[in-house]
Scaffold this motif. Sequence first.
Motif, PDB file in Angstrom:
ATOM      1  N   CYS A   2       0.621  -1.685   0.339  1.00 46.80           N
ATOM      2  CA  CYS A   2       0.093  -0.145  -0.300  1.00 46.80           C
ATOM      3  C   CYS A   2       0.915   0.943   0.166  1.00 46.80           C
ATOM      4  CB  CYS A   2      -1.034  -0.021   1.008  1.00 46.80           C
ATOM      5  SG  CYS A   2      -0.386  -0.297   2.985  1.00 46.80           S
ATOM      6  N   PRO A   3       0.651   2.323  -0.926  1.00 49.27           N
ATOM      7  CA  PRO A   3       1.790   3.062  -0.800  1.00 49.27           C
ATOM      8  C   PRO A   3       1.221   4.235  -0.340  1.00 49.27           C
ATOM      9  CG  PRO A   3      -0.162   3.302  -2.802  1.00 49.27           C
ATOM     10  CD  PRO A   3      -0.117   2.658  -2.267  1.00 49.27           C
ATOM     11  N   ALA A   4      -0.245   4.607   0.494  1.00 53.70           N
ATOM     12  CA  ALA A   4       0.096   5.358   1.288  1.00 53.70           C
ATOM     13  C   ALA A   4       0.599   5.346   2.821  1.00 53.70           C
ATOM     14  CB  ALA A   4      -1.984   4.987   1.817  1.00 53.70           C
ATOM     15  N   ASP A   5       0.515   4.682   2.945  1.00 53.84           N
ATOM     16  CA  ASP A   5       1.828   4.916   4.320  1.00 53.84           C
ATOM     17  C   ASP A   5       3.071   4.219   3.878  1.00 53.84           C
ATOM     18  OD1 ASP A   5      -0.352   2.531   5.793  1.00 53.84           O
ATOM     19  OD2 ASP A   5       0.569   2.464   4.696  1.00 53.84           O
ATOM     20  N   ALA A   6       3.190   3.991   2.668  1.00 55.74           N
ATOM     21  CA  ALA A   6       4.707   2.563   2.543  1.00 55.74           C
ATOM     22  C   ALA A   6       4.733   1.656   3.057  1.00 55.74           C
ATOM     23  CB  ALA A   6       5.822   3.819   2.266  1.00 55.74           C
ATOM     24  N   CYS A   7       3.574   1.063   3.461  1.00 52.31           N
ATOM     25  CA  CYS A   7       3.436  -0.110   4.243  1.00 52.31           C
ATOM     26  C   CYS A   7       4.899  -0.510   5.186  1.00 52.31           C
ATOM     27  CB  CYS A   7       3.072  -0.954   3.311  1.00 52.31           C
ATOM     28  SG  CYS A   7       2.000  -0.911   2.707  1.00 52.31           S
ATOM     29  N   SER A  47      -8.122   5.920  -2.780  1.00 57.30           N
ATOM     30  CA  SER A  47      -7.120   6.482  -3.050  1.00 57.30           C
ATOM     31  C   SER A  47      -6.248   7.524  -2.359  1.00 57.30           C
ATOM     32  CB  SER A  47      -7.651   7.258  -4.475  1.00 57.30           C
ATOM     33  OG  SER A  47      -5.543   7.047  -5.014  1.00 57.30           O
ATOM     34  N   ASN A  48      -5.436   7.053  -1.254  1.00 57.59           N
ATOM     35  CA  ASN A  48      -5.234   8.177  -0.447  1.00 57.59           C
ATOM     36  C   ASN A  48      -4.192   8.875  -1.153  1.00 57.59           C
ATOM     37  OD1 ASN A  48      -4.545   5.381   0.116  1.00 57.59           O
ATOM     38  ND2 ASN A  48      -5.283   5.593   1.925  1.00 57.59           N
ATOM     39  N   PHE A  49      -3.166   8.421  -2.364  1.00 53.54           N
ATOM     40  CA  PHE A  49      -2.280   9.454  -2.896  1.00 53.54           C
ATOM     41  C   PHE A  49      -1.160   8.473  -2.068  1.00 53.54           C
ATOM     42  CE2 PHE A  49      -5.116  13.096  -4.066  1.00 53.54           C
ATOM     43  CZ  PHE A  49      -5.339  12.359  -5.378  1.00 53.54           C
ATOM     44  N   VAL A  50       0.569   8.217  -2.417  1.00 57.02           N
ATOM     45  CA  VAL A  50       1.279   8.017  -2.460  1.00 57.02           C
ATOM     46  C   VAL A  50       2.092   8.934  -0.928  1.00 57.02           C
ATOM     47  CG1 VAL A  50       1.930   9.373  -3.909  1.00 57.02           C
ATOM     48  CG2 VAL A  50       3.696   7.557  -2.942  1.00 57.02           C
ATOM     49  N   ALA A  51       2.737   7.885   0.111  1.00 55.83           N
ATOM     50  CA  ALA A  51       3.268   8.913   1.041  1.00 55.83           C
ATOM     51  C   ALA A  51       4.099   9.668   0.503  1.00 55.83           C
ATOM     52  CB  ALA A  51       3.674   8.249   1.956  1.00 55.83           C
ATOM     53  N   ARG A  52       4.188  10.755   0.891  1.00 56.88           N
ATOM     54  CA  ARG A  52       6.200  11.714   0.873  1.00 56.88           C
ATOM     55  C   ARG A  52       5.304  12.274  -0.927  1.00 56.88           C
ATOM     56  NH1 ARG A  52       7.735   7.985   3.354  1.00 56.88           N
ATOM     57  NH2 ARG A  52       8.307   6.879   1.889  1.00 56.88           N
ATOM     58  N   PRO A  53       4.469  12.717  -1.276  1.00 49.77           N
ATOM     59  CA  PRO A  53       3.835  12.949  -2.697  1.00 49.77           C
ATOM     60  C   PRO A  53       5.354  14.038  -2.762  1.00 49.77           C
ATOM     61  CG  PRO A  53       2.617  14.440  -1.389  1.00 49.77           C
ATOM     62  CD  PRO A  53       2.685  13.139  -0.389  1.00 49.77           C
ATOM     63  N   LEU A  54       5.748  14.721  -2.407  1.00 50.89           N
ATOM     64  CA  LEU A  54       6.418  15.988  -3.067  1.00 50.89           C
ATOM     65  C   LEU A  54       7.817  14.917  -3.362  1.00 50.89           C
ATOM     66  CD1 LEU A  54       5.948  19.070  -1.005  1.00 50.89           C
ATOM     67  CD2 LEU A  54       5.176  18.858  -3.007  1.00 50.89           C
ATOM     68  N   GLU A  55       8.351  14.428  -2.333  1.00 56.25           N
ATOM     69  CA  GLU A  55      10.168  13.300  -2.699  1.00 56.25           C
ATOM     70  C   GLU A  55       9.547  12.733  -3.467  1.00 56.25           C
ATOM     71  OE1 GLU A  55      11.284  11.333   0.548  1.00 56.25           O
ATOM     72  OE2 GLU A  55       9.917  13.152   2.554  1.00 56.25           O
ATOM     73  N   VAL A  56       8.154  12.006  -3.741  1.00 53.52           N
ATOM     74  CA  VAL A  56       8.170  11.008  -5.046  1.00 53.52           C
ATOM     75  C   VAL A  56       7.891  11.232  -6.254  1.00 53.52           C
ATOM     76  CG1 VAL A  56       6.881   8.819  -5.387  1.00 53.52           C
ATOM     77  CG2 VAL A  56       7.642   9.034  -3.110  1.00 53.52           C
ATOM     78  N   LEU A  57       6.679  12.245  -6.389  1.00 54.19           N
ATOM     79  CA  LEU A  57       6.398  13.049  -7.601  1.00 54.19           C
ATOM     80  C   LEU A  57       6.818  14.278  -8.210  1.00 54.19           C
ATOM     81  CD1 LEU A  57       2.783  12.442  -7.022  1.00 54.19           C
ATOM     82  CD2 LEU A  57       3.889  10.455  -8.523  1.00 54.19           C
ATOM     83  N   GLY A  58       7.173  15.436  -6.701  1.00 52.52           N
ATOM     84  CA  GLY A  58       7.771  16.201  -7.529  1.00 52.52           C
ATOM     85  C   GLY A  58       6.538  17.357  -7.435  1.00 52.52           C
ATOM     86  N   TRP A  59       5.405  17.185  -7.123  1.00 49.12           N
ATOM     87  CA  TRP A  59       4.369  17.233  -6.844  1.00 49.12           C
ATOM     88  C   TRP A  59       2.231  17.198  -5.743  1.00 49.12           C
ATOM     89  CZ3 TRP A  59      -0.353  15.481  -8.566  1.00 49.12           C
ATOM     90  CH2 TRP A  59      -0.417  14.555 -10.069  1.00 49.12           C
ATOM     91  N   ASP A  60       1.838  17.837  -5.052  1.00 47.96           N
ATOM     92  CA  ASP A  60       1.232  17.802  -4.446  1.00 47.96           C
ATOM     93  C   ASP A  60      -0.599  17.257  -5.453  1.00 47.96           C
ATOM     94  OD1 ASP A  60      -0.402  16.624  -2.833  1.00 47.96           O
ATOM     95  OD2 ASP A  60       0.279  18.457  -1.053  1.00 47.96           O
ATOM     96  N   PRO A  61      -0.411  15.644  -5.278  1.00 49.90           N
ATOM     97  CA  PRO A  61      -2.214  15.869  -6.124  1.00 49.90           C
ATOM     98  C   PRO A  61      -3.177  15.732  -5.194  1.00 49.90           C
ATOM     99  CG  PRO A  61      -1.224  13.473  -5.025  1.00 49.90           C
ATOM    100  CD  PRO A  61      -0.025  14.244  -4.734  1.00 49.90           C
ATOM    101  N   HIS A  62      -2.852  16.499  -4.037  1.00 49.74           N
ATOM    102  CA  HIS A  62      -4.371  16.349  -2.922  1.00 49.74           C
ATOM    103  C   HIS A  62      -4.618  18.040  -3.909  1.00 49.74           C
ATOM    104  CE1 HIS A  62      -2.124  14.135  -0.294  1.00 49.74           C
ATOM    105  NE2 HIS A  62      -3.193  13.824  -0.029  1.00 49.74           N
ATOM    106  N   GLU A  63      -3.516  19.214  -4.144  1.00 53.88           N
ATOM    107  CA  GLU A  63      -4.747  20.207  -4.609  1.00 53.88           C
ATOM    108  C   GLU A  63      -5.056  19.755  -5.966  1.00 53.88           C
ATOM    109  OE1 GLU A  63      -3.986  23.060  -3.227  1.00 53.88           O
ATOM    110  OE2 GLU A  63      -2.997  21.867  -1.431  1.00 53.88           O
ATOM    111  N   ARG A  64      -4.720  18.750  -7.409  1.00 57.85           N
ATOM    112  CA  ARG A  64      -5.622  18.642  -8.030  1.00 57.85           C
ATOM    113  C   ARG A  64      -6.849  18.432  -7.626  1.00 57.85           C
ATOM    114  NH1 ARG A  64      -1.868  17.106 -12.614  1.00 57.85           N
ATOM    115  NH2 ARG A  64      -0.145  18.341 -12.386  1.00 57.85           N
ATOM    116  N   LEU A  65      -7.195  16.709  -6.175  1.00 58.12           N
ATOM    117  CA  LEU A  65      -8.333  16.920  -6.237  1.00 58.12           C
ATOM    118  C   LEU A  65      -9.055  17.654  -5.276  1.00 58.12           C
ATOM    119  CD1 LEU A  65     -10.263  14.689  -5.473  1.00 58.12           C
ATOM    120  CD2 LEU A  65      -8.374  14.351  -3.322  1.00 58.12           C
TER     121      LEU A  65
END
Length: 301
Positions: free
Chosen positions: A210-215, A271-289
């Motif tokens: 699970c990516p939300a809390d990186a298990c 879909s609770n999005f990946v943990a630490r999105p700024l580190e993994v994606l470089g942007w925060d998908p919560h803003e798009r949501l």
Amino acid sequence: MSDLALLYEHPAWFVPLFDALKRRGIVYQALTPAGAFDPADPHPPAPLILNRIAMSAFLREAEHPIFWAQALIAQWERRGARVLNGTAALAVDTSKARQLALIASLGLAVPATRVVHRPRDVPAAAEAIGFPLVVKANIGGAGAGIARFDSLEAVRAAAADGTLPTSIDGVLLVQEYVPARDGLVTRIETLDRAYLYAIDIAGAGQFDLCPADACAVPGRAITMRAAEPAPALRAAAEAIAKAAALDLGGVEVMIDDRDGVPRFYDINALSNFVARPLEVLGWDPHERLVDRLEGWMAEAG
């Protein structure tokens, strides 16, 4: 009554979403699945409701709210509320068997699977699939309820001594073990049936991915990185999201190392999005949501 309500049960996953809503000045109700509801109540809590009840809820609370929430959400919909990831999405989310049937109906490849509801039927299903294989709970969440078997003798022994995985609905999947190319699975997230982002998750030999809390289980090396799936995989994920009535959700796929075929195997309406999105994606998908929630609120109003 506010214009937006969120129904959730995990104590920490949605703090980033709450923070994003507050930054925009959006007033919302945060609802947790406690207490009782009146099935004759004609008033939903808001015109727009975002359902965030996770299938892994049963891991956190034996008296889980999964089936209770199904009834509550159905009532809200009947009374005129727009529920994001409502009853149609929940019907898919609460059954891996339904998920595979839906995916296969779209002409996409899935792992070879048999669905049973009695432990004594598992050995015969296993013989039909071949080894190695996994036995999965129909309602899992966070990789719970999955066991690998490498021989018919091991399956028979587990069926006889009651150590097979169990599912809260009593349904099990007997499924071929797919060797994932490079040990990777890809999770493709969608928003309003459109591609949002994707991540590759390394550690596919393990099941709690699970990516939300990186298990973050001690001793388990699971890593995630941003991915750029091929256009065909993006299109497939969008088709799945549309067929599953996902307003927000993820689809998981792996490349079968035996033949190079992408095999889709899981749909996640939560879909609770990946943990630490700024580190993994470089942007925060919560803003798009939140952008899309504002649009949905305007449509519901």
